[in-house]
Design a protein around this motif. Structure first.
Motif, PDB file in Angstrom:
ATOM      1  N   TRP A 125      -4.093   1.164  -5.868  1.00  0.00           N
ATOM      2  CA  TRP A 125      -4.401   0.689  -4.514  1.00  0.00           C
ATOM      3  C   TRP A 125      -4.015  -0.772  -4.367  1.00  0.00           C
ATOM      4  O   TRP A 125      -4.367  -1.605  -5.205  1.00  0.00           O
ATOM      5  N   GLU A 172      -4.565  -3.733  -1.830  1.00  0.00           N
ATOM      6  CA  GLU A 172      -5.368  -4.125  -0.673  1.00  0.00           C
ATOM      7  C   GLU A 172      -4.509  -4.816   0.387  1.00  0.00           C
ATOM      8  O   GLU A 172      -4.709  -4.636   1.577  1.00  0.00           O
ATOM      9  N   PHE A 202      -1.479   2.850  -1.324  1.00  0.00           N
ATOM     10  CA  PHE A 202      -1.268   3.076  -2.741  1.00  0.00           C
ATOM     11  C   PHE A 202       0.183   2.750  -3.087  1.00  0.00           C
ATOM     12  O   PHE A 202       1.104   3.110  -2.340  1.00  0.00           O
ATOM     13  N   VAL A 217      -4.227   9.886   2.512  1.00  0.00           N
ATOM     14  CA  VAL A 217      -4.852   8.571   2.391  1.00  0.00           C
ATOM     15  C   VAL A 217      -5.954   8.422   3.433  1.00  0.00           C
ATOM     16  O   VAL A 217      -7.050   7.929   3.139  1.00  0.00           O
ATOM     17  N   PRO A 233     -10.117   2.690  -3.832  1.00  0.00           N
ATOM     18  CA  PRO A 233      -9.587   2.803  -5.196  1.00  0.00           C
ATOM     19  C   PRO A 233     -10.501   3.622  -6.108  1.00  0.00           C
ATOM     20  O   PRO A 233     -10.013   4.376  -6.957  1.00  0.00           O
TER      21      PRO A 233
END
Lengths: 971, 176
Positions: free
Chosen positions: A413, A415, A420, A536, A551
């Protein structure tokens, strides 16, 4: 709607196809989706479960909704993505999962019942009732829910499989991939550049962007021209890399161009290094009723505009959480499309646009039954209604990490881009560049491709100079994650499987908190798109519902294939006769000319019988041929038996070890029957071995076990007895060999031999080199029929000629050719075994040959054959069987029971392995296995064939029914 | 007394020309499998040199003298094309009739075989003189590059028809 000046090709080149019977006109280069959108068709399918009206959502292979059936009959292919299928003249396209029509679907009733049809509904409601699920509910549900169907006709085996090898495999021909291929191609490496689109270029064709001062498409054309001129670069369009496997192996599916003779090719590519530059996939945002035709991801709207010159409506609204999406509005406005509004979830968006931009706003609902008409927007406390045909949504971009995870790694992951990204080094030899690596600017993609290729080649010792990187867009990617809009109603996550935010929350509520459990419970992420657009978002909702971060929640496992691969492509060429090679004897053509029906024996084809005029059934021909061998002479091709040539000083010792009986003592010019055991003590094979010289033997095997015996001998030589000096090889194909059997057999062979033989010079079990009709050959006096018989061998080039000659000579002696049926009857009369008897579970003891295991020496299987349980009264032993009544019938596979016992498994005493009718004895005969059988000669038993409904009283007898003394063999 | 007529393994299976490639049965030649006995490798290679003008080939390679080839054919095995030599210290088996022999030629000929053979036959990896025992579809085969653009393909004689059919199909598909 078409936009003038843009498009897939020459607008004058029209192509007509049908959609649900209606003629649609597109332009050469269109997909079904772009052509339908150009014609104002937004409704393309019905959803899986609720039969909701659906339209196209993406412009690529990740399309979840617009699945159609193409073609008819044997050529019918269901679940084809309209965004991938190219149009061609006369193509027949049909929508799926609707009845009676796409616009009026009776099963839409499911949609009204939605509050009851949440995830797990079917299982909770129907599964507890034994019987009813399989018989009633499941078929009903399957009919109501689903995708397209197969026609039921066997598909034509037109597809292909292929192998390829390269130094560098570049996956995706966008800016990163093209730059990588240029870098590696110029360095002289063997490069394969694969792209799933028809035209290479990736986002450079999907966007309005400049590279090196040229329009993107022009730069692509220049790069492609250079690549195509390099002999070491192999560029393949319409080719999707579907899997990453061990050892640098990749699977790829290549689609043929419209009308191509090869519709699909499945490639296995072995690459020393690979670079993944497959770009990124755009995701949506979950809000109420976000599934209406006309609601698409924003990047797809740009793709349709720039690549196909199509806009899906007259006015477009935009809903987004990132800067990138604003390009859609700019590009559409430049093309003259009305921008109804841009709705950005972020506050403080500054813009100088000529259209309404609503910052800090959300779409909270939509309307329009068969297509979008209006969206409802909430900005702070204010609700407004925006009329629009199209809503372009962008929730951000997910790098296409799939291939990097095919060897069981999980993505990481990031941020900063709320996505991802690929794990490093998870697939050995595979690196990642461009948007697939989470690097979204065009300039960075070009740089990443060049550097990635140079680095990969450096690892395998190829120096590649870094090229100059052309000028290109280099904007940062700014995003504020926004997964869903809270509120009532249904907000869709997985459009393909009709999974909503509520379903995912229900999974968490029912303690299916792991992402893998959630997937199985809701079906989110299954079927053809494998959740490319929804995974996702769904796990973000799950993370929220379970109070964990994204995550920690993680993704489900990525497995091949990346996009669907048809079984027809994976199995191409292996259908029908392609399933296995066909082996033909040298007498094959002549046997067929003589009218013989051929039967398969392993891969070989052998004549079943040779019919004569007036014979109505195979039995008549078989009886005649068997009688012929017993009274005059018959000829039979026995070339299919395995023949293994063994030479060397230890050849005899080697044979002693693999056979139960002794061969080192066999005299030159003599043949001996041998029995071979497996290491576990069961019978492996039998046959004769001839000694041609002091250090030279020729072994024969059965037709069925020739390959297995060869493998066994290799194993024994290499592993068990490496000290023995022996060499061997197959000579099965070198020699054509024919049995000549019957009282007149010597008369026949002497007509062809340069030096005639008699009983003294050539007794039973003699062998030697001879000259046959002028050709150097071999003669063996061996017999499978129990008659005075020979086998004549000549080099295969003379096989057909010798067969014709032998048959002609036999006919002159009132004999002729005989086939497998008669051969089987003759051996049955003599009690000779075949693999029907030595079927893998019988021992030498069982078939009455335990005395052939020579006590004075060791052999393979000797010790194991002496194990308790493999000897004695409890064993089923081979016996002959004769019917009590002359017309009694035997069937192979039937079971034996005591005369007065019930015919059930508790009372089963044995079974029949071979059956036939003996013309010599005038009744049926059988071989079989009977518990303690050899001690039960003369006992009456009941044969019962439950399957065919046959029951016959029979008498246990010696397996040798004809000429038990063997007098006919000699003399 | 009648004389026996000869038939070649691929009799009746005509030459095929597709996409600049040509497939045809090669003219039959004497053929023998040479397998040196224990410890006789060097001596047999020397004897082959004397008898044929070519030594025993290394794995995956061939040795050649004019039209006489020694093709590596497996562990301590060489297939001699062009002669059936008498060699001390080796098991020599006449295989002149055992194999169907096809020559497939044309530019990028490895792209045809790529349809049915899993081995890397690109010229830089598999140059003239390279050989492989491998699969042709489901058939065991011996493949040798006998000229820059020609592959010699040997399969069991009995499988000639299947090999011819599958090679022609591969040519059609590679040409597409």
């Amino acid at each position: 709607m078409r936009i003038a000046g843009k498009g897939p090709g020459d607008p004058a080149r029209k192509v007509r196809f049908t959609f649900d019977g209606r003629v649609v006109e597109g332009i050469e280069g269109d997909t079904v989706a772009s052509a339908l959108l150009a014609n104002g068709v937004r409704l393309m399918g019905r959803s899986f479960k609720y039969h909701r009206p659906r339209g196209v959502v993406t412009a690529g292979s990740d399309e979840p909704n617009a699945l159609v059936t193409v073609g008819r009959g044997a050529a019918q292919v269901p679940n084809v993505r309209a965004t991938v299928q190219e149009i061609s003249e006369g193509l027949e396209v049909r929508s799926q999962n609707r009845w009676p029509s796409l616009a009026w679907d009776a099963m839409e009733v499911n949609d009204v019942a939605w509050p009851f049809l949440s995830a797990g509904f079917y299982y909770k409601t129907f599964m507890g009732r034994p019987g009813l699920w399989e018989k009633l509910f499941e078929p009903l549900i399957r009919r109501a829910a689903g995708l397209g169907a197969l026609s039921g006709e066997a598909a034509r085996d037109d597809s292909s499989r292929a192998f390829a090898f390269c130094d560098l495999l570049v996956i995706g021909a966008g800016p990163a991939g093209l730059m990588a291929a240029l870098t590696a191609g110029r360095a002289g490496a063997d490069v394969m550049l694969l792209d799933e689109q028809v035209r290479p270029g990736g986002r450079l064709l999907d966007e309005d962007c400049a590279v090196g001062g040229l329009p993107g498409a022009d730069w692509v054309a220049q790069a492609v021209a250079e690549l195509d001129a390099l002999p070491n670069v192999r560029r393949m369009a319409r080719t999707t890399v579907t899997g990453a496997y061990d050892g640098g192996t990749y699977g790829a599916l290549q689609r043929g161009a419209p009308g191509a003779r090869v519709p699909e090719t499945f490639w296995r590519i072995v690459a020393r290094r690979a670079l993944l530059s497959a770009g990124a996939l755009e995701r949506s945002i979950a809000f109420r009723d976000n599934d209406r035709p006309g609601i698409m991801v924003a990047g797809a709207v740009r793709s349709f505009l720039h690549r196909y010159g199509v806009v899906p409506g007259r006015s477009v609204a935009l809903f987004c959480n990132n800067d990138d999406a604003h390009r859609t509005a700019r590009d559409l406005a430049a093309a003259g499309v009305r921008i109804a509004a841009v709705i950005d979830t972020r506050l403080g968006i500054a813009t100088d646009a000529d259209w309404p931009v609503l910052a800090g706003a959300e779409v909270i609902g939509t309307s329009g039954r068969l297509g979008l008409e209006e969206v409802t927007v909430r900005q702070g406390d204010r609700i407004r209604h925006v009329r629009t045909d199209v809503l372009a949504v962008s929730g951000g971009w997910n790098p296409a990490v799939h291939l990097t995870c095919h060897m069981n790694a999980r993505p990481v992951w990031d941020e900063s881009i709320a996505a991802f990204v690929p794990p490093k080094g998870a697939v050995p030899g595979l690196s990642v560049a461009g948007a697939a690596a989470g690097v979204f600017s065009t300039r960075d993609a070009l740089t990443g491709g060049a550097e990635g290729a140079a680095a990969a080649l450096g690892e395998i010792g190829i120096d590649a100079a870094l090229p100059e990187i052309p000028e290109a867009e280099d904007a940062p990617y700014v995003i504020a994650p926004h997964w869903l809009v809270p509120g009532k109603g249904r907000a869709w996550l997985d459009l393909q499987n009709d999974v909503t935010v509520k379903d995912v929350r229900l999974a968490a509520q029912e303690n299916l908190r792991s992402v893998e459990h959630m997937k199985r419970y809701t079906t989110q992420g299954m079927a053809t798109d494998q959740g490319k657009g929804s995974n996702v978002n769904a796990l973000a909702v799950l993370a929220d519902a379970t109070g964990r971060g994204i995550p920690e929640t993680g993704t489900t496992t990525f497995r091949p294939p990346y996009t669907p691969v048809s079984i027809a492509a994976m199995g191409a060429g292996a259908q029908g006769a392609g399933f296995a090679p066909q082996r033909f004897t040298t007498s094959d053509a002549q046997s067929r000319r003589m009218g013989a029906p051929m039967v398969e024996a392993g891969l070989w084809y052998r004549p079943s019988y040779f019919p004569k005029a007036g014979e109505a059934t195979w039995r008549e021909a078989c009886d005649r041929e068997a009688t012929m061998v017993r009274t005059t002479v018959g000829v039979c091709d026995v070339s299919t038996l395995g023949k293994i040539d063994l030479q060397g000083p230890d050849a005899g010792a080697f044979l002693d070890f693999v056979y139960t009986n002794t061969f080192s003592t066999l005299k030159e010019g003599r043949v001996r029957y041998g029995l071979m055991l497996r290491e576990d003590g069961h019978v492996m094979d039998d046959g004769t071995t001839a000694r041609l010289g002091p250090r030279h033997f020729v072994m024969t095997t059965t037709t069925a076990a020739a390959g297995a015996v060869m493998k066994h001998l290799d194993f024994v030589q290499q592993v068990l007895r490496p000290e023995l000096d022996v060499r061997f090889c197959s000579v099965t194909e070198q020699w054509a060999q024919f049995a000549v059997a019957g009282p007149r057999s010597r008369q026949l062979v002497n007509r062809l031999l340069e030096t005639p033989v008699d009983n003294d010079s050539f007794p039973y079990m003699a062998c030697g080199a001879v000259t046959v009709a002028g050709v150097a050959g071999r003669l063996f006096r061996i017999s499978f029929s129990g008659e005075h018989a020979y086998e004549v061998a000549v080099p295969a080039r003379y096989g057909e000629s010798l067969f014709r000659l032998l048959v002609a000579e036999a006919e002159a002696l009132e004999g002729g050719a005989y086939g497998m049926e008669a051969l089987n009857v003759l051996r049955l009369e003599k009690g000779h075994i075949t693999h029907a008897e030595i079927h893998g579970r019988t021992t030498a003891f069982d078939i009455g040959m335990d005395r052939m295991i020579a006590p004075a020496k060791d052999c393979i299987g000797k010790t194991m054959a002496a194990r308790p349980g493999l000897l004695g009264e409890a064993r089923e032993q081979m016996v002959g069987l004769r019917p009590v009544r002359r017309d009694g019938r035997f069937t192979a596979g039937a079971f034996l029971f005591a005369e007065d016992a019930p015919a059930d498994s508790d009372h089963q005493q044995g079974y029949l392995t071979s059956v036939g009718h003996s013309p010599a004895l005038g009744h049926a005969l059988a071989l079989g296995f009977l518990r303690n059988g050899r001690a039960r000669m003369g006992e009456r038993l009941r044969m019962v064939d439950h399957l065919r409904g046959v029951e016959t009283l029979c008498v246990v007898s010696d397996p040798v029914a004809f000429d038990p003394e063997g007098g006919r063999l000699r003399g | 007394m009648a004389r026996l007529q000869e038939t070649t393994p691929a009799a009746g299976l005509g030459a095929v020309e597709i996409g600049g490639w040509r497939l045809a049965e090669a003219a039959p030649v004497p053929m023998a499998l040479v397998m040196p006995l224990k410890g006789q490798g060097a001596a047999v290679s020397e004897a082959m040199e004397q008898a044929l003008g070519t030594g025993f080939p290394q794995p995956g390679r061939t040795a050649r003298n004019g039209e006489t080839w020694a093709i590596w054919a497996g562990r301590e095995q060489a297939l001699v094309l062009g002669a059936v030599p008498a060699l001390d210290g080796a098991a020599v088996t006449d295989q002149s009739d055992a194999w169907a022999m096809f020559d497939l030629s044309g530019p990028n000929v490895d792209r045809v075989l790529a349809r049915i053979c899993p081995v890397d036959l690109r010229p830089r990896v598999f140059p003239e003189g390279a050989t492989a025992r491998t699969l042709l579809g489901h058939m065991s085969a011996s493949i040798t590059r006998i000229a820059p653009e020609t592959l010699r393909i040997l399969v069991f004689r009995s499988m000639a028809r299947t090999a011819h059919h599958e090679l022609a199909r591969a040519m059609e598909q590679a040409a597409f």
